[in-house]
Design a protein around this motif. Sequence first.
Motif: not given
Length: 745
Positions: A271-274, A301-303, A306-311, A533-536
Amino acid sequence: MPLADSARDAALDLCAREPIHTPGAIQPHGVLLVVDPQTLQVRERAVSDTALLERSGDPLGQALADVLGGALAGFIERVGQVAMDSSAHLGAIELPGSGLHQLLAHRSAQALLLELESPVAGQPTSLEALYPAIRALMAAIETAATVECLCQIAAEHMRAMTGFDRTLVYQFDSGWNGIVVAEDGNGVLPSYLDLRFPESDIPAQARELYRRNRVRLIADANYAAVPLVRTPEHADAPPTDLSLSVLRSVSPVHLQYMRNMGTGSSMSVSLMHEGQLWGLVSCHSAEARRLPYPVRTACEFMGQIVSLQIALKQRAHAVEERIQRRSVLVKLLGRMAGDEEFMAALRQDPVSLMSLTNAAGAAIVHKGDCVRVGQCPERGAVLDIAHWLAEGHAADEVYATDHLAREWAPGAALSAVASGVLAVSISQLHDSFLMWFRPEVVRTVRWGGDPRKSAAPGTVLSPRSSFEAWKETVQQRSLPWTDADRDAAHEMRTAIVDIVLRKAEEMAELNEQLVRSNKELEAFSYSVSHDLRAPFRHIVGYSELLGSSAGDRLDDTERRFLDTIVESAKSAGTLVDDLLSFSQMGRSTLGRMRLDMTALVADVRRTLAFDYAGREIDWKVGELPAVEADPTMMRLVWQNLLSNAVKFTREREHAVIEVGCERTAEEDIFFVRDNGCGFDMRYVDKLFGVFQRLHHIEEFEGTGIGLANVRRIVGRHGGRTWAEGALDKGATLYFTLPHHNGEHS
């Protein structure tokens, strides 16, 4: 230092420097070929299936196009296109007598790595079969109000997809110790929820591999590693870096760690953040367990989701926290700007001064004077702290510790009120400091085993064998200071130095604080746009490409899965837009004018006509007064309130929506009442919060931001918002507008 401690530290250092990226071997479920990128000749190989060597010959020293009976000849061009420090899945390849293998290529500075991963019987062989699980996760995360809830959802859905006995979400703290913040299991393995694990369990070089290689599978803790065999001319070359390899063999110490833990197999998803490692989704089973490449790809992909949502949630919380602190700071600045003596001004509002950093006490030391508010050490002790700071930390604009006794021996006697100290220097000429204090918080920390690894002198470090909960009582420590606390203290220092002490350009500096707040919101808006926006768009684009490329191979159900992914991504994009609107609402300038509320409500009703076309709604709109308000913002208030009423009366054959107003001497009280599904008053405090939904999105659409906008707009006008309701008996939403015209921030 005692000999045992010295031996332990040396062993820990040896463990931290173990070259786990160059093990010289692989796990025994595939083939690894190390290829010279210039000549495309195989200079190393690891083959677990000796029968494959007998059938196809030894690939060592051969041209890539000729190995394995020429099976790789058709992939030569694609292999050459793999970018430096990256990986690519090239497809599936049938090896005679060995089944369908997944072909992966990795490019490092040293070589090309080609991996052929053997098949897993009875497991999904394509991403199409995994769409329901991905869709279920995306639907579930929309309901997560906090990072903790999001992690629990991730643990449950990841375990459901993979079939492991236990799935943990493991978050790193600032010292790289880990805490299990969420867990899902079937009872086969013990629970580790809320346990902490020391930094040495996952040392720095292991964390770097987790950062570079987002999914890591160890299929069998008892496997026999398959060594890499080299050509003679390559025998003396440095060990090959296998960081990107999915088959890379792992450290024997880690395998023993797994066996001590009672796990026969494990998989981790980063799980990554920045760009940094935030934590891991760690999956374990008591027995050996392999997962094929498509399942691991879906987990990755699920990770990422989740990482984007955590961020997003952490960034939104941080921005709201900083804005709240900024409002307190502006209040204090107003007091100081109107008072000749800043210390007296701050003493007049001790609650704001302490709440600026969430402290229990505060003190100001300036020119020999000492002002104390709240829970503080005695005057002499405060002056002693100031003298110690001036001697040892004069260059630090902000000093913070949650363990004063460790930093300064006399601090042990002050633990009851000053275990934690946050201080800023407010003068370069005098020992002048603004300090905040936090008391000792005695708490019990539960570790997953004794974190103090031991090693006898002269022995090699081995992993600990106990994972029973080991309790440590933490004393003389306060709650830690956060970045928001430090930043608020630093801004307060700037205010005192630049505004009060110098008395120069007082209002200009105040405006600078407000501009800084606006820039922070703008930076947040840009970050959300850039990060989400770009990932979505990618999710939508790649899903549509997948639907197009798969063609006739997808049945109606599978196409519906793809459509759901696209719809969910678009819905998430709408959520981002609403969030931006919410963040901007608090800083837009109010443009007040005389508004006819009756006409405004009628106009909003006309714009909503399409939403309730074909339904029977009994509108009861009373006479509404004219008010002084911002027309655009007030239209948005009515738009949200009336559209909510229309939406939540959808199930009523005869819907009734009433709009009215009661006038008092101080304010106008507007209301919108409906006979819809209502809500439980136990959760009324959540109704106007960001992302707070009292109904499932499957029942009623929406992003959970509309009523938060209503509260923010009404607050800007100096009014209040509240609601009343009952389940299945309708709801009434109120807002007020005061008769005076003062703008509220």
